[in-house]
Every structure is written in structure tokens, then in C-alpha cells.
Design a protein around this motif. Structure first.
Motif, mmCIF file in Angstrom:
data_model
loop_
_atom_site.group_PDB
_atom_site.id
_atom_site.type_symbol
_atom_site.label_atom_id
_atom_site.label_comp_id
_atom_site.label_asym_id
_atom_site.label_seq_id
_atom_site.Cartn_x
_atom_site.Cartn_y
_atom_site.Cartn_z
ATOM 1 N N ALA B 81 0.831 -1.203 0.000
ATOM 2 C CA ALA B 81 0.000 0.000 0.000
ATOM 3 C C ALA B 81 0.865 1.253 0.000
ATOM 4 O O ALA B 81 0.630 2.199 -0.772
ATOM 5 N N SER B 84 2.446 1.655 -3.378
ATOM 6 C CA SER B 84 1.482 2.067 -4.391
ATOM 7 C C SER B 84 1.158 3.544 -4.255
ATOM 8 O O SER B 84 1.107 4.294 -5.249
ATOM 9 N N LEU B 125 -6.496 3.892 1.107
ATOM 10 C CA LEU B 125 -6.174 2.753 0.241
ATOM 11 C C LEU B 125 -5.878 1.541 1.107
ATOM 12 O O LEU B 125 -4.999 1.598 1.974
ATOM 13 N N HIS B 126 -6.607 0.460 0.885
ATOM 14 C CA HIS B 126 -6.362 -0.753 1.690
ATOM 15 C C HIS B 126 -6.783 -1.987 0.895
ATOM 16 O O HIS B 126 -7.615 -1.897 -0.012
ATOM 17 N N PRO B 127 -6.186 -3.121 1.256
ATOM 18 C CA PRO B 127 -6.560 -4.346 0.557
ATOM 19 C C PRO B 127 -7.966 -4.771 0.976
ATOM 20 O O PRO B 127 -8.365 -4.501 2.112
ATOM 21 N N TRP B 132 -7.973 -4.429 -4.232
ATOM 22 C CA TRP B 132 -7.715 -3.268 -3.394
ATOM 23 C C TRP B 132 -8.935 -2.360 -3.372
ATOM 24 O O TRP B 132 -9.719 -2.349 -4.314
ATOM 25 N N VAL B 152 -1.413 1.035 -8.264
ATOM 26 C CA VAL B 152 -1.689 -0.272 -7.653
ATOM 27 C C VAL B 152 -1.493 -1.376 -8.691
ATOM 28 O O VAL B 152 -0.827 -2.377 -8.466
#
Lengths: 295, 410
Positions: B81, B84, B125-127, B132, B152
């Protein structure tokens, strides 16, 4: 002295002859009054004289020769139902109109200021015309016509809407121009005014000249009436052959007499009936002549 | 052999020997211009228009140089993250657009949500799931989504490529798309549309404004009979010429001023690259407008002469107003071969031809030919108008028709 004259001037609008073979003279140095009822053709005649309206037939002459565009450029003209640029100072439009007639700007400004000064409008020279009273606007309009020593003046109803003092002031101005030999032709509805001012008179009726001359000439040419004053009732004059009684009021009668013999017969009859206090000719007033010729 | 010189005595002399009235048109033009310039309503209108042009230009300049900074929250512990988001920020810098990205490392998901709701971060931003997630309080900004999305994708692609024993470059070999402009001067569609709209509007405002000015100035003189005094002083042709010249100078001067302010605005704006093409087009426009307005001014002068009072103007000027409005709507909506046709039709070509010049698809001779056609039309309009003007001006009482005016003797 330059005479302005029209010969057989005619203008038709479609089938209508608004002006029909009109001839008259406006001699230099004189005020010529142009009278007639509404629609008689005064304005149409004046517009043709100024070249504003084309002439169907006939001719306008100035100083004995057909008038030219260059002549007209030196004429002063007041159209009927006129106005000025409402949102322009009086002095500016006087100068503008004078410059269009070929008067140099500086001379035009000086002369316009002199005129406005005489009319008591000097300090209002820079005011927009719409802020002036109607009488003052009229003074500015006549000034526009008088700028640059015009060689003739053609004024359509120059006095309409003016009070008597203003009329006199304007007449004084016009006299200055007749004094230097310029012909002045003006139309008017006010007969008393015309009678008082004019050296000459032209009466128009439905497009035709019905009378033309000095006031005295017109009065002589008019129907002469006689006043008869007796010491008793004058009703009997109605029965005398050749006598037309216009008005009978007790011992006084106003009569029109067919000829001299009738006059003598009337006098003899009157003397038979009693005393005759007065039998005198009565000169018709211009108003009366006007009514007669335009009837 | 004798020559018979026909000189009908009943026509007021319109072809006089030079009696000093030849230069009268200059006096008339001068008065028209001075009166107009001294007119408060006109001056205020002009200043307002200039202010609007300047404000619009300032707004567009501000709009296009403004930089928006977005903060991207990522968990500090998630290397992918962070990488990215960093890559996305670099990408934003590389594009040099109006978007900038900043990184905010947070401890965990709760801290990220708190930062979003507190306004410390714009997106998070996170999985999530099998990919994502870019979360915002509302829908995230589209530019930010694109930048982060690209970053990403590259990160993940690089990781997948390594796992497969290859490199991202090998994987995407031959898939690069580059853009190039064959004609570097060609306008963008938007710029072109706005420019032709501006031209149409300049034409519309200038033609209606100055057209009505000449019409009302004519009827003012007719109504007050000043025209009769003027007509005895100078030929009516001189009066008409002076009025046309006076109002044309005002109309053209006004448009020059607008064009100058507009160009100055463009020069300091980000679309300054369009300046040469715009200038060429505007110069053509001013030339076309000046010639075209001569014709319109003459027609509007007749509209004034046909009226008897200023109240009649509304009616007598309707044909001219329709013509101007028609040109306005047709030219800013037209395109393709219709626009090409319009660019040769008199009066419409005042706008259509400069617009085509701007789009860069004209040969050098096209505006020249079109201008000649316009000039021929102007001459014709002047001749017809002069006759109608003379025929109508001295007729009083009610409105006069074109037919009556052209048939009148004087």
C-alpha cells in the motif's frame, strides 16, 4: 432685394392634387404671411420651395432665376412639428447645423452665442435641449434658421405656441432680416397676427391661391359693405331690389349693394321714409376676407 | 450634333456641383461618434462587457492553474500500500496536472477511518476482497482514483511478474500506446467551440447594438424634422454616408477592444499556445465584420427612415434583427460542410469564415474569395439602401414599406 417666387407649383400625391398651380411672390425686404386652413397645402408648398419634397410641376425662382441647391443652402428654414436633438446642448447643435451649411466652426460658435445671449439663454447654452422650456426650445429653433445671414427665410408656423411677448421678440428678429432686404415667408393660423405683421398676404385654399396681395389690396378687392343708420327701424331694406341685407339691428343695417344705382335708389327710398343719419362703406377685416375666400 | 442633358427639375439635386457640402459626411460621422461616446448607457455597457471578458479570462486562468492536494491514508505496516501510494504521488507529479497526492501513514484501519471522517485524509487505500479498495467519505475524486488505480496495478503486476519469473516490461512489450498530433496547430474541440461561440456573440452584440444605434439616430432626426433642415444643407447621400461611417467606426472599434482584451486574456492563460491561430482568426473576423457591418448599417438606416416615430423602430427593424439572430444561431451551431457553405454566404460568412480559419482547414484563398463576395453584397446593400433611404426619409405619417420607399420619387 431678392424676390422669392413660385410659378404654377403643383404637387400630386397619387390622384390627389395637394398643391395645384400655385403662383405667388415673397418680395425681398417684406414679411409675407402664408395663410390657409389645415390641409390647404401650405406645408407642402414650403417643403417644395426648400427642395425637401420633389415638385410635380412648376418652378421655384429666387432672384429671377430657378432656385439652385446652393441657393437653398443659404436659406433659413423652420419645418413644421419640429424639434431638436433632445440630448445635446443647444450650442452644440446650433454649431453643428451651421457647419453643415458651410459656416466655419468658430464663426458659428460666436454667432450662436450672440443669438442665445440676446434671447437670454446664454447661461443655458450648455444645457441639454430637453431641459429647456418649449418656448425656449422654439427660440433655439429659430436661431438655427437665422444663423449665417440667410438670403431668404421660409418658416412654417414659427409662432405656434409662443406667448405674445415672445412673438414680439421673434418678430423684431425677423424685421432685422427684412431690413437687409431678405424675403421672409411664414405660415400661420393666427389671422390677427398676420394682419398686424405682414406687408403681404397669400391665402391658400385646397391647394390653390385664392388671394394674394398687400392687406390694403385685399381689402379693396373684397366685397365692400355699407352701413345704413336711420332714425327708425330699418327692416324694410330687405325688400329693396339689389340690396342684400347682411344684418339688420333696429335702425342699423349692414348691406351689400349690387351697384351704384342700387346705392342711389336705397338712399332715395330711405330719405322718403325719414332721416338718414349715416351711409358709409365698411372695409372688410382680413378675418372676414379670409372667411369669404376660403368659404 | 447636340447633346441633350437630361436634368429633371423635379428631383431635388442629389448630384450637386461642389458647393462645399462634399465633406459633410465627416461632420455627420463625427457627431455620431461623439454623441455615442458621450452616451452614459453606451459607456457603461462597454465597461461591463470588458469587465465580463476580463473576469471570465481570470476565472479560466485560475481554474486551470489551481492545484488540488489530496491526502491518501495507508496503513504504515502494509508495504504494498505504501509503495502504491508513493508511486501514485510520483505519477501525479510526472503528469504535471492540477492534482497532487500526499501520503499519510496510519496505524490501523480504525485510525484510517478516523482520519477520513476528521478530514485529515481524503481517501484510504487498503486491501479488500481479492483486490484493493480506495475509500473516501463520498465517492473518491476521479483523477485520484485513476492515479492510485494505475499505481496499484503496476505494483501488483510487478509482484505477479516476479512470481511468474518474468518482468513487467516483458509482459507489456508491444502494448504501449503513444499519442501524437499530426497538426500541432490544430485546435482542441472545446477551444474551437468556445472560440466560434465567442465570434458569433461578438457579431450579434456588435451588429444589433450598433445597428439599432444608427436606426434610432435616423428616426430621431426624422421625427424632429431636423432631417429637413439637414437635407437643405447637404445631400442625403452625405448624411447616410456619415451615419454609416460613424456607427461602423463605433462597432468596429468596440469589437477591436473586445478582441484585444480577449487575446490578452488568452496570452496569460494556459491555452496561450492557441494565440497565433486565434489572432489570425480574430483579425479576419474584424475585417469581415467591418465590411459586413457596412451592409447592415445601411439596412438599419433604412429601418430608421421607414419609421415615423421611434415606437415604429421595433417593427421596421424586425427583418434586420431576424437576419442577425439567424446568423448568430446558425454559425455557432453549424459544422462540417454546412459550415463550409455558410462561410461563403454573405453576412453569415462574417462569423463562419473566421471560425473555419481558426480550425485550420482553409486554404489561403478561401477567406479572400469569401471577403470579396461579402464586399459585393455590401455594395449592393448600400446602393439599394441609399435609394430606399432617400425615398422614405421625407415621407411623414406612419410606417413606410420598403416597396413604397424604393418607388418614391424623392
Amino acid at each position: 432685394m431678392t424676390t422669392l417666387e413660385v410659378h404654377d407649383l403643383t404637387r400630386t400625391f397619387g390622384d390627389r392634387r395637394a398643391v395645384d398651380a400655385v403662383s405667388f411672390q415673397a418680395p425681398g425686404g417684406m414679411l409675407t404671411g402664408f395663410v390657409g386652413s389645415n390641409g390647404a397645402g401650405k406645408t407642402t408648398t414650403m417643403r417644395m420651395m426648400m427642395g425637401v419634397l420633389s415638385i410635380t410641376s412648376g418652378e421655384v425662382r429666387f432672384g429671377g432665376a430657378p432656385v439652385t441647391r446652393a441657393d437653398r443652402r443659404t436659406f433659413g428654414y423652420m419645418p413644421e412639428e419640429r424639434g431638436l436633438y433632445p440630448k445635446q446642448p443647444a450650442i452644440d447643435q446650433l454649431v453643428y447645423l451651421a457647419r453643415l451649411r458651410g459656416i466655419p466652426a468658430a464663426a458659428a460658435r460666436t454667432e450662436a452665442m450672440e443669438h442665445l445671449d440676446r434671447l437670454g439663454l446664454a447661461e443655458r447654452a450648455k444645457d441639454h435641449v430637453e431641459k429647456l422650456s418649449l418656448g425656449n426650445q422654439q427660440r433655439v429653433q429659430i436661431t438655427a434658421a437665422l444663423m449665417g445671414r440667410p438670403r431668404a427665410l421660409i418658416l412654417d408656423e414659427p409662432f405656434s405656441g409662443l406667448d405674445p411677448a415672445a412673438v414680439d421678440g421673434m418678430v423684431d428678429l425677423l424685421r432685422e432680416h427684412t431690413a437687409r432686404g431678405v424675403p421672409v415667408l411664414f405660415s400661420s393660423h393666427q389671422l390677427d397676427l398676420v394682419e398686424r405683421l405682414c406687408e403681404r398676404l397669400v391665402i391658400l385654399r385646397t391647394g390653390e391661391v385664392v388671394a394674394d396681395g398687400t392687406p390694403a389690396e385685399l381689402q379693396e378687392a373684397g366685397t365692400v359693405r355699407h352701413r345704413l343708420v336711420l332714425d327708425s327701424d330699418a327692416g324694410w331694406v330687405r325688400g329693396v331690389p339689389g340690396v342684400h341685407a347682411v344684418d339688420v339691428d333696429g335702425p342699423t343695417a349692414l348691406v351689400e349693394l349690387a351697384d351704384d344705382a342700387t346705392t342711389q335708389r336705397l338712399l332715395a327710398t330711405a330719405l322718403e321714409r325719414g332721416q338718414v343719419r349715416e351711409l358709409s362703406p365698411v372695409r372688410p377685416s382680413l378675418a372676414q376676407i379670409y372667411r369669404e375666400v376660403t368659404a | 450634333m447636340t447633346t441633350v442633358r437630361q436634368n429633371s427639375s423635379n428631383a431635388p439635386a442629389q448630384e450637386p456641383p461642389d458647393d462645399g457640402s462634399r465633406g459633410a459626411w465627416l461632420l455627420v460621422a463625427q457627431r455620431e461618434i461623439v454623441t455615442r461616446v458621450m452616451n452614459k448607457a453606451f459607456v457603461i455597457g462597454l465597461l461591463v462587457s470588458l469587465a465580463v471578458i476580463a473576469l471570465l479570462a481570470a476565472f479560466f486562468t485560475w481554474q486551470s492553474t489551481r492545484v488540488d492536494t489530496y491526502t491518501v491514508a495507508v496503513a504504515g505496516s502494509d508495504a504494498t500500500a505504501v509503495a502504491s501510494a508513493t508511486a501514485a504521488a510520483e505519477l501525479a507529479d510526472a503528469e504535471g496536472g492540477s492534482t497532487e497526492l500526499e501520503l499519510l501513514e496510519v496505524a490501523d484501519d480504525d485510525a484510517a477511518r478516523a482520519a477520513l471522517s476528521a478530514g485529515d485524509a481524503d481517501v484510504w487505500l487498503h486491501p479488500g476482497g481479492d483486490g484493493w479498495v480506495l475509500a473516501g467519505e463520498g465517492q473518491p475524486d476521479s483523477t485520484v482514483s485513476r492515479l492510485v488505480g494505475t499505481a496499484v496495478e503496476q505494483e501488483v503486476l510487478a509482484a505477479n511478474a516476479e512470481a511468474a519469473g518474468t518482468t513487467p516490461a516483458e509482459l507489456s512489450e508491444g502494448a504501449a500506446l503513444t499519442t501524437e498530433a499530426l497538426d500541432p496547430d490544430a485546435m482542441g474541440e472545446d477551444t474551437l467551440f468556445f472560440a466560434s461561440f465567442a465570434l458569433s456573440f461578438l457579431f450579434f452584440a456588435g451588429a444589433i447594438g450598433s445597428g439599432m444605434m444608427i436606426a434610432s439616430s435616423v428616426v430621431e432626426e426624422k421625427q424632429s424634422r431636423l432631417v429637413e433642415i439637414i437635407a437643405t444643407a447637404v445631400p442625403l447621400r452625405q448624411l447616410l454616408a456619415g451615419k454609416i461611417v460613424g456607427s461602423s467606426v463605433i462597432a468596429a472599434g468596440q469589437n477591436l477592444l473586445f478582441a484585444a482584451v480577449g487575446l490578452a486574456a488568452v496570452a496569460v492563460s494556459p491555452i496561450a499556445i492557441a494565440l497565433p491561430a486565434l489572432s489570425t482568426s480574430l483579425i479576419w473576423f474584424v475585417v469581415f465584420f467591418t465590411v459586413g457591418f457596412l451592409a447592415l448599417a445601411a439596412l438599419y438606416a433604412v429601418a430608421g427612415a421607414l419609421a415615423s416615430r421611434s415606437e415604429d423602430l421595433q417593427y421596421t427593424s424586425t427583418p434586420m434583427t431576424m437576419l442577425v439572430m439567424g446568423v448568430y444561431f446558425l454559425t455557432f451551431t453549424a459544422s462540417g460542410s454546412f459550415l463550409t457553405v455558410l462561410s461563403y454566404v454573405p453576412v453569415a460568412n462574417v462569423v463562419a469564415m473566421p471560425a473555419r480559419v481558426l480550425s485550420g482547414d482553409t486554404s489561403w484563398w478561401e477567406p479572400v474569395v469569401s471577403l470579396l463576395i461579402l464586399a459585393a453584397f455590401a455594395v449592393l446593400a448600400l446602393l439599394v439602401s441609399e435609394r430606399a433611404f432617400r425615398g422614405a426619409l421625407m415621407q411623414t405619417g406612419g410606417r413606410i414599406s420598403w416597396k413604397q420607399a424604393l418607388r418614391a420619387e424623392a
